[in-house]
Design a protein around this motif. Structure first.
Motif, PDB file in Angstrom:
ATOM      1  N   CYS A 158      -3.824   3.501  -5.360  1.00 14.34           N
ATOM      2  CA  CYS A 158      -3.094   2.839  -4.936  1.00 14.34           C
ATOM      3  C   CYS A 158      -3.810   1.630  -5.107  1.00 14.34           C
ATOM      4  N   CYS A 162      -3.636  -0.504   2.862  1.00 17.96           N
ATOM      5  CA  CYS A 162      -3.068  -0.409   4.522  1.00 17.96           C
ATOM      6  C   CYS A 162      -4.008  -0.333   5.100  1.00 17.96           C
ATOM      7  N   CYS A 165      -6.073   3.568   5.903  1.00 16.49           N
ATOM      8  CA  CYS A 165      -5.985   4.176   4.997  1.00 16.49           C
ATOM      9  C   CYS A 165      -7.195   4.197   4.045  1.00 16.49           C
TER      10      CYS A 165
HETATM   11 FE1  SF4 Z   1      -1.826   3.496  -0.661  1.00 20.09          FE
HETATM   12 FE2  SF4 Z   1      -2.139   4.737   1.952  1.00 20.09          FE
HETATM   13 FE3  SF4 Z   1      -0.583   2.860   2.219  1.00 20.09          FE
HETATM   14 FE4  SF4 Z   1       0.279   4.550   1.155  1.00 20.09          FE
HETATM   15  S1  SF4 Z   1      -0.751   4.741   3.302  1.00 20.09           S
HETATM   16  S2  SF4 Z   1       0.365   2.859   0.336  1.00 20.09           S
HETATM   17  S3  SF4 Z   1      -1.640   5.238   0.109  1.00 20.09           S
HETATM   18  S4  SF4 Z   1      -3.286   2.633   1.353  1.00 20.09           S
END
Ligand code: SF4
Ligand code: SAH
Ligand code: F3S
Length: 469
Positions: A158, A162, A165
C-alpha cells in the motif's frame, strides 16, 4: 503416521491468502491438516497488527502453545505475518518466547519451505524477516478452503500512508501482479470448477499490472502494455465458468468512472462494493491523509447507484481518531444516514507505534471513544435492519457453501451482495427428488448457485427455503 499442521490466521483476507500458500507448501512437504492447533506437529501463527486487539489475541494463542512445545520439542512453531515486520515484536518473541522455531515476515513467504526444512531437519532456530519486498513470487502452491470460491491476489502493499494505519509499514509499497498471471490463475480456477473469485489488494483501484514481453494474445494484451483495474475486470468477465467476481478493497480517492461503469456493463461483477469511508468530517479525513472529502465520497455513492441501482454498499469507519470532536463525530453519523450502508465495520481508533497519528495531540479518551462507538453502532444497525427487511420474500441466487455449523439440516450460502443465508431445502410437492436421501440432495447442491426464497430477513442474517428441481 502422517505428520500434521495447523495455521491460525489473524487479520484480513491478504493474510488468509498467504496462509493458503503456506498450507499449500506444507502439504507439498507431506503434512496433513489437523483441526486442533495445539495437537498439530507444525503450528503456524500468521499475525495481524492493524489494531492492538489483534496483537493481544496473537500473544494469547502463542502462550497456549508453550506447554505442547515443551512436552514435545519436535513440534515446530512458526510465526509470520504483519507483526513480524516490526522489530519490537521480534524482540519480544526472542526475550519471552525463545522456544518459537521460525520467525519470518510478509515478504519472504516464498522461502518458507527452505526455512522449514532447516528448522525441521537441523533443529535450527530461524529468524528471517526482509525489510523490503522483492518482486511478487508467482507459481506458489495454494491449499484453498473451498473448490468453488477463491481469493485471487492482484497486488500487494500500500502506498497511501493513512496516518492511523500500520499496513504500509508491514506490507511495503504497492506491487501489481502481471495481468496475464492473474488471468491464467483465474482460468485455472475456473477449469477446476471455481465459480466465484474475490480479487484482493489493499487498494485494487490503483492496480497497474504490466504485461510481460510475450504479451497475452488470448486476452488482447500487448507486450509491455499497462492494464488498469477496470481493464482487468473486463477481461476477467469473459472467462468461462466464473459466475461471480468481487473485489476488495477500493480506496475512494481512486475510484474511477471507468470502474463505476463496470457495475453497469459486466455480467459477472457482483452488485456489491466495499468502500471504506473512515470518517464523515472533512477535517478528520484530511488529518487521516485520505485525499477525499465527504462531498466527493457522496458523489461516488450517487454515481455507483446511478450505474447499478441494486448495488449493496459496505464500509469501514474509525471512531475516536485523535482530535475528533463531538461535531466531527456527528458528521460521521450524518454521512452514515445519507449513504444508508447495507453493512459497516466500525473500529475504535487504536494507536499504532510508528504511524503519524501516534504523535498527534488530543488523543480521544477511551470512555468517549466507546460512547461514540455505541452511538454509531445503533444508527448503523437501525439502517441495516431496514435494508435487510427489503429482502423479505425475495428469491435470490445463492452460492451454496455447505451445511450450517450449528444445524446439519440447514445449508448455508451467500447472496450476490455477500450476505449469508441459512436455508432448508425441500422437494417440490408430489415429486420424487432425484437422490436417495434429503442429506444427499442437500450435499449435491454445495458449490452450485441456486434460487433461495428469503422467508425471514433479520438485521444480521437471512433465512430462506429452496425447492429442489
Ligand atoms: Fe493503505 Fe491502511 Fe490506508 Fe488502507 S487504510 S489505504 S491499507 S494505509
Ligand atoms: N486497505 C484497506 C483497509 C485495510 S485495514 C482500505 O484502505 O480500505 C482495514 C480497516 O481497519 C481500515 O479500513 C480501517 O477502518 C481499520 N483500521 C486501520 N488502522 C486502524 C487503527 N489504527 N485503528 C482502528 N482501525 C484501524
Ligand atoms: Fe492485519 Fe496485515 Fe491485513 S496488519 S489487516 S493482516 S495487511
Amino acid at each position: 503416521m502422517s505428520r500434521t499442521y495447523h495455521i491460525v490466521t489473524f487479520g484480513c483476507q491478504m493474510n488468509e491468502r498467504d496462509s493458503e500458500t503456506i498450507a499449500g507448501m506444507l502439504e507439498e512437504m507431506g503434512y496433513e491438516y489437523c483441526p486442533d492447533f495445539k495437537a498439530a506437529d507444525v503450528c503456524v501463527l500468521n499475525t495481524c497488527s492493524v489494531r492492538e486487539h489483534a496483537d493481544k489475541r496473537f500473544f494469547g494463542v502463542l502462550g497456549q502453545l508453550k506447554n505442547p512445545h515443551e512436552q514435545d520439542p519436535g513440534r515446530i512453531v512458526c510465526v509470520c505475518g504483519c507483526m513480524m515486520q516490526q522489530q519490537v515484536h521480534i524482540d519480544t518473541l526472542k526475550a519471552k518466547y525463545p522456544w518459537v522455531d521460525i520467525v519470518f515476515g510478509t515478504h519472504n513467504i516464498a522461502d518458507f519451505p527452505r526455512m522449514f526444512r532447516n528448522a525441521a531437519e537441523e533443529h535450527q532456530k530461524i529468524t528471517e524477516v526482509w525489510k523490503d519486498a522483492g518482486p511478487i513470487a508467482e507459481g506458489l502452491p495454494a491449499k484453498r478452503e473451498y473448490p468453488f470460491k477463491a481469493f485471487v491476489s492482484i497486488m500487494q502493499g500500500c502506498n497511501n500512508f493513512c496516518t492511523y494505519c500500520i499496513v504500509p509499514y508491514t506490507r511495503g509499497r504497492e506491487r501489481s501482479r502481471a495481468p496475464e498471471a492473474v488471468l491464467a490463475e483465474i482460468e485455472g480456477l475456473a477449469a477446476s470448477g471455481c465459480r466465484e473469485i474475490m480479487l484482493l489488494g489493499q487498494n485494487v483501484n490503483s492496480y497497474a499490472g504490466v504485461c510481460g514481453e510475450d504479451g497475452c494474445d488470448r486476452f488482447g494484451i500487448a507486450p509491455g502494455q499497462k492494464v488498469t483495474f477496470p481493464q482487468l475486470l473486463r477481461r476477467i468477465d469473459c472467462i468461462d465458468g466464473i459466475e461471480r467476481v468481487r473485489f476488495m478493497t477500493s480506496h475512494p480517492k481512486d475510484l474511477s468512472d471507468d470502474l463505476v461503469q463496470c457495475f453497469a456493463d459486466l455480467k459477472h461483477l457482483c452488485k456489491q462494493i466495499h468502500l471504506p469511508v473512515q470518517a464523515g468530517s472533512d477535517r478528520v479525513l484530511k488529518e487521516m491523509n485520505r485525499h477525499y472529502d465527504s462531498a466527493h465520497y457522496l458523489e461516488l455513492i450517487r454515481k455507483l447507484r446511478a450505474a447499478c441501482p441494486e448495488i449493496a454498499i459496505s464500509t469501514d469507519i474509525i471512531v475516536g481518531f485523535p482530535g475528533e470532536t463531538e461535531e466531527d463525530f456527528q458528521a460521521t453519523v450524518d454521512l452514515v444516514e445519507k449513504v444508508r450502508y447495507d453493512s459497516a465495520f466500525t473500529f475504535i481508533y487504536s494507536v499504532r507505534k510508528g504511524t503519524p497519528a501516534e504523535k498527534m495531540p488530543d488523543q480521544v479518551p477511551e470512555e468517549i471513544k466507546h460512547q461514540r462507538f455505541d452511538r454509531l453502532l445503533e444508527v448503523i444497525h437501525r439502517i441495516q435492519e431496514e435494508k435487510s427487511a427489503e429482502y423479505q420474500d425475495a428469491v435470490l441466487p445463492v452460492l451454496v457453501e455447505g451445511f450450517s455449523k450449528t444445524d446439519p439440516n440447514v445449508l448455508t450460502g451467500r447472496t450476490e451482495s455477500n450476505k449469508t443465508v441459512d436455508f432448508t431445502v425441500r422437494a417440490p410437492e408430489g415429486a420424487e427428488a432425484g437422490c436417495n436421501s434429503a442429506a444427499a440432495c442437500a450435499e449435491a447442491l454445495i458449490g452450485q448457485i441456486i434460487p433461495v426464497k428469503i422467508v425471514k430477513a433479520q438485521t444480521f442474517s437471512l433465512y430462506g427455503e429452496a425447492e429442489l428441481q
